[in-house]
Design an enzyme around this catalytic site. Structure first.
Site, mmCIF file in Angstrom:
data_model
loop_
_atom_site.group_PDB
_atom_site.id
_atom_site.type_symbol
_atom_site.label_atom_id
_atom_site.label_comp_id
_atom_site.label_asym_id
_atom_site.label_seq_id
_atom_site.Cartn_x
_atom_site.Cartn_y
_atom_site.Cartn_z
ATOM 1 N N ASP A 1 -71.708 -42.187 -108.555
ATOM 2 C CA ASP A 1 -72.286 -41.765 -107.277
ATOM 3 C C ASP A 1 -71.795 -40.373 -106.895
ATOM 4 O O ASP A 1 -70.866 -39.831 -107.513
ATOM 5 C CB ASP A 1 -71.962 -42.785 -106.172
ATOM 6 N N ASN B 1 -66.786 -51.800 -96.588
ATOM 7 C CA ASN B 1 -67.866 -52.720 -96.202
ATOM 8 C C ASN B 1 -68.434 -53.447 -97.430
ATOM 9 O O ASN B 1 -69.509 -54.019 -97.375
ATOM 10 C CB ASN B 1 -68.988 -51.948 -95.493
ATOM 11 N N HIS C 1 -69.355 -51.977 -100.242
ATOM 12 C CA HIS C 1 -70.351 -51.241 -101.038
ATOM 13 C C HIS C 1 -69.866 -50.980 -102.460
ATOM 14 O O HIS C 1 -68.672 -50.938 -102.742
ATOM 15 C CB HIS C 1 -70.812 -49.949 -100.328
ATOM 16 N N GLU D 1 -75.115 -49.359 -100.058
ATOM 17 C CA GLU D 1 -74.593 -49.816 -98.771
ATOM 18 C C GLU D 1 -75.178 -51.189 -98.422
ATOM 19 O O GLU D 1 -76.231 -51.576 -98.961
ATOM 20 C CB GLU D 1 -74.971 -48.795 -97.687
HETATM 21 C C1 GLP Z 1 -66.504 -44.684 -101.993
HETATM 22 C C2 GLP Z 1 -67.382 -44.437 -103.210
HETATM 23 C C3 GLP Z 1 -67.218 -45.497 -104.264
HETATM 24 C C4 GLP Z 1 -65.813 -45.982 -104.270
HETATM 25 C C5 GLP Z 1 -65.592 -46.749 -103.004
HETATM 26 C C6 GLP Z 1 -64.140 -47.084 -102.754
HETATM 27 O O1 GLP Z 1 -67.176 -44.323 -100.833
HETATM 28 N N1 GLP Z 1 -68.745 -44.344 -102.858
HETATM 29 O O2 GLP Z 1 -67.591 -44.997 -105.507
HETATM 30 O O3 GLP Z 1 -65.580 -46.807 -105.375
HETATM 31 O O4 GLP Z 1 -66.110 -46.049 -101.883
HETATM 32 O O5 GLP Z 1 -63.417 -45.928 -102.524
HETATM 33 P P1 GLP Z 1 -61.830 -45.865 -102.571
HETATM 34 O O6 GLP Z 1 -61.439 -46.176 -103.947
HETATM 35 O O7 GLP Z 1 -61.502 -44.440 -102.183
HETATM 36 O O8 GLP Z 1 -61.350 -46.857 -101.590
#
Ligand code: GLP
Length: 244
Positions: A67, A136, A138, A143
């Site tokens: 992403d 959340n 995702h 989302e």
């Molecule tokens: C982010 C990204 C994801 C990521 C997730 C968790 O917003 N879109 O690719 O895996 O949320 O992020 P983090 O590892 O910083 O908690």
């Protein structure tokens, strides 16, 4: 659902990195996705330190994007591409065709989606995908309550907008993300979901308890035979129960 509970973040990172190394040893020509974000940073560090010293052949691997924030590319500190560049890609010797990434700053984002779709389609499926989980639930930028199939541009939820500034040096007004779709994630041959830290404990617990539903994207992984969860004790609900 296979679950590996690791004693701390360091062990979690090492275990996941070792799975990636094992994948490369078994199939050097793998298509691999590693999420941006904070959770896989230790994995990237371990790979940067061990791919060369352990003589792993990574000359044929392709890394494909999970992403990106719409509006950002590798020039912005905190973008997914910059995080992976800094954490791994710049530390090893990859050719440009080994990295296929969404350019969130491209004029034509539909073409960015098509570019990524084509690589996955040509390869049949992603061989190994390493995912984090959003607050959340995702996955990538899928989302809650948004249904995607292939690469898509999606509106960011309020939860994501509230946490996003942890990634950046400056305050950002981002509204959309570009992400692999559910089909591409769920059809991956191996799926690793990583979670670390007490702030991920309640969403991991919820993911395990709720029915499969787009309202909690990570729940779609639950009954997938390809899924393995790697979690540290702080993120594990059993740990929370023991302490109460
Ligand atoms: C982010 C990204 C994801 C990521 C997730 C968790 O917003 N879109 O690719 O895996 O949320 O992020 P983090 O590892 O910083 O908690």
């Amino acid at each position: 659902m296979k679950e590996h509970v690791c004693s701390n973040y360091c062990e979690l990172s090492k275990k996941v990195a070792e799975r990636i190394i094992e994948q490369l040893r078994t199939k050097p020509k793998s298509l691999i996705t590693i999420a941006g974000g904070e959770t896989p940073l230790g994995v990237l560090k371990y790979l940067s330190e061990h791919l060369v010293s352990e003589d792993v052949d990574y000359s044929q691997v392709k890394f494909i994007s999970l992403d990106e924030w719409v509006g950002l590319d590798s020039n912005t500190y905190g973008s997914c591409r910059q995080t992976l560049n800094d954490g791994l890609f710049n530390n090893i010797n990859l050719t440009s065709d080994q990295i296929i990434f969404f350019d969130g700053n491209a004029e034509n984002l539909t073409l960015e989606c098509e570019k990524v779709d084509k690589i996955i389609c040509d390869h049949e499926a992603i061989d190994l995908i390493v995912l984090g989980i959003g607050m959340n639930g995702h996955l990538g930028f899928n989302e809650p309550n948004i249904v995607t199939t292939n690469a898509s541009i999606v509106k960011l939820s309020d939860v994501t907008k509230n946490v996003m500034n942890k990634y950046f040096n400056e305050s950002m007004e981002l509204t959309h993300g570009i992400t692999l779709g559910y089909n591409q994630i769920l059809q991956s041959k191996k799926i690793i979901l990583m979670a670390s830290g007490s702030n991920k404990r309640s969403i991991m617990d919820e993911m395990k308890r709720v029915k499969v539903s787009y309202s909690l994207p990570a729940s779609l992984l639950k009954y997938n035979d390809a899924l393995e969860i790697y979690i540290d004790e702080e993120a594990n609900i059993e740990n929370g129960k023991d302490q109460s």
